[in-house]
Design a protein around this motif. Sequence first.
Motif, PDB file in Angstrom:
ATOM      1  N   ARG A  11      -3.537  -5.400  10.493  1.00 11.11           N
ATOM      2  CA  ARG A  11      -3.379  -4.879   9.136  1.00 11.11           C
ATOM      3  C   ARG A  11      -4.298  -5.252   8.037  1.00 11.11           C
ATOM      4  NH1 ARG A  11       0.431  -8.696   9.120  1.00 11.11           N
ATOM      5  NH2 ARG A  11      -0.532 -10.367   7.516  1.00 11.11           N
ATOM      6  N   ALA A  15      -5.690  -1.952   5.938  1.00 12.26           N
ATOM      7  CA  ALA A  15      -5.851  -1.995   4.535  1.00 12.26           C
ATOM      8  C   ALA A  15      -7.072  -1.760   4.054  1.00 12.26           C
ATOM      9  CB  ALA A  15      -5.429  -3.161   4.184  1.00 12.26           C
ATOM     10  N   GLU A  18      -8.045   1.981   3.909  1.00 17.33           N
ATOM     11  CA  GLU A  18      -7.473   2.555   2.870  1.00 17.33           C
ATOM     12  C   GLU A  18      -8.480   2.441   1.755  1.00 17.33           C
ATOM     13  OE1 GLU A  18      -4.320   4.300   2.191  1.00 17.33           O
ATOM     14  OE2 GLU A  18      -3.218   4.239   4.081  1.00 17.33           O
ATOM     15  N   LEU A  19      -8.588   1.060   1.644  1.00 17.82           N
ATOM     16  CA  LEU A  19      -9.312   0.734   0.390  1.00 17.82           C
ATOM     17  C   LEU A  19     -10.883   1.141   0.254  1.00 17.82           C
ATOM     18  CD1 LEU A  19      -8.086  -2.878  -0.455  1.00 17.82           C
ATOM     19  CD2 LEU A  19      -7.734  -0.598  -1.669  1.00 17.82           C
ATOM     20  N   GLU A  22     -10.486   4.886  -0.728  1.00 15.67           N
ATOM     21  CA  GLU A  22     -10.110   4.925  -1.982  1.00 15.67           C
ATOM     22  C   GLU A  22     -11.343   4.713  -2.957  1.00 15.67           C
ATOM     23  OE1 GLU A  22      -6.587   2.553  -2.593  1.00 15.67           O
ATOM     24  OE2 GLU A  22      -5.254   4.201  -1.459  1.00 15.67           O
ATOM     25  N   GLN A  23     -12.126   3.518  -2.514  1.00  6.92           N
ATOM     26  CA  GLN A  23     -12.892   2.911  -3.628  1.00  6.92           C
ATOM     27  C   GLN A  23     -14.320   3.044  -3.334  1.00  6.92           C
ATOM     28  OE1 GLN A  23     -11.266  -0.762  -5.342  1.00  6.92           O
ATOM     29  NE2 GLN A  23      -9.074  -0.277  -4.657  1.00  6.92           N
ATOM     30  N   ALA A  31      -9.848  -8.156  -2.505  1.00  7.25           N
ATOM     31  CA  ALA A  31      -9.156  -6.877  -2.726  1.00  7.25           C
ATOM     32  C   ALA A  31      -8.486  -6.474  -1.348  1.00  7.25           C
ATOM     33  CB  ALA A  31      -9.901  -5.899  -3.369  1.00  7.25           C
ATOM     34  N   ILE A  32      -9.308  -6.720  -0.176  1.00  6.02           N
ATOM     35  CA  ILE A  32      -8.769  -6.175   0.967  1.00  6.02           C
ATOM     36  C   ILE A  32      -7.727  -7.114   1.540  1.00  6.02           C
ATOM     37  CG2 ILE A  32      -9.338  -5.704   3.453  1.00  6.02           C
ATOM     38  CD1 ILE A  32     -12.318  -4.824   2.617  1.00  6.02           C
ATOM     39  N   ALA A  34      -6.155  -9.104  -0.322  1.00  7.00           N
ATOM     40  CA  ALA A  34      -4.662  -8.854  -1.208  1.00  7.00           C
ATOM     41  C   ALA A  34      -3.825  -7.847  -0.526  1.00  7.00           C
ATOM     42  CB  ALA A  34      -4.847  -8.645  -2.696  1.00  7.00           C
ATOM     43  N   ALA A  35      -4.562  -6.581  -0.375  1.00  3.38           N
ATOM     44  CA  ALA A  35      -3.749  -5.470   0.060  1.00  3.38           C
ATOM     45  C   ALA A  35      -3.188  -5.578   1.410  1.00  3.38           C
ATOM     46  CB  ALA A  35      -4.883  -4.409   0.412  1.00  3.38           C
ATOM     47  N   ALA A  36      -3.926  -6.501   2.269  1.00  2.12           N
ATOM     48  CA  ALA A  36      -3.200  -6.928   3.565  1.00  2.12           C
ATOM     49  C   ALA A  36      -2.218  -8.019   3.460  1.00  2.12           C
ATOM     50  CB  ALA A  36      -4.339  -7.195   4.521  1.00  2.12           C
TER      51      ALA A  36
END
Length: 206
Positions: A11, A15, A18-19, A22-23, A31-32, A34-36
């Motif tokens: 997971r 995540a 994806e991040l 995107e960024q 941030a990673i 939090a996304a996971a």
Amino acid sequence: MRSADLTTAARIRDAAIELFGEQGFGVGVRAIAAAAGVSPGLVNHHFGSKDGLRAACDDRVLEIIREEKLRTVAAPAPAGILHAMAEIEMHAPLVAYMLRSFQAGGALAQSLLEHMSTDAEQYMQAGVDAGTIKPSRDHAARARYIVLCHVGAMNLYLQMRMERGGKLDFRKAIRDLSDEVSFPALELYTQGLLTDSTMLDTLFKE
């Protein structure tokens, strides 16, 4: 690791893909996490560092590409190709991740490219063995050339469409790219370009 640990690591990795896509790779561990849906400490627990996490992301991206290519070259039936083209948007996070990686450069980007070339040798050989791809006088060189062409074309196409700040709808962009290049690419790979082998024979002898 326990199955729960493997699920958590996957997971976090997904995540991060994806991040990062995107960024870019400036995105932080918090941030990673939090996304996971995990704590930052779990990211370091599973991957040791941000570079360790990026290496795991590379491995996953390569694994998916390898699986998809093997499936395509082993049985390139029209229905299978049309199905793959219909679902191309689902690979947008992987495309975005690769673009960011090559933009960042450095040892990890070089490693990703080398692994893509090595994998291309394997799945193209599978196509040769299956009788769906013609043999090459230099199998490794051909595989590397195709990877360089595809990666270079993809990066240029996407880079030219990025807005200020690096924003891009990757799903739409890769659909547009697929629509633009699929026919000429298939025509070139299927029918060839030159009418005789004079230049190839001359160059291969030297």
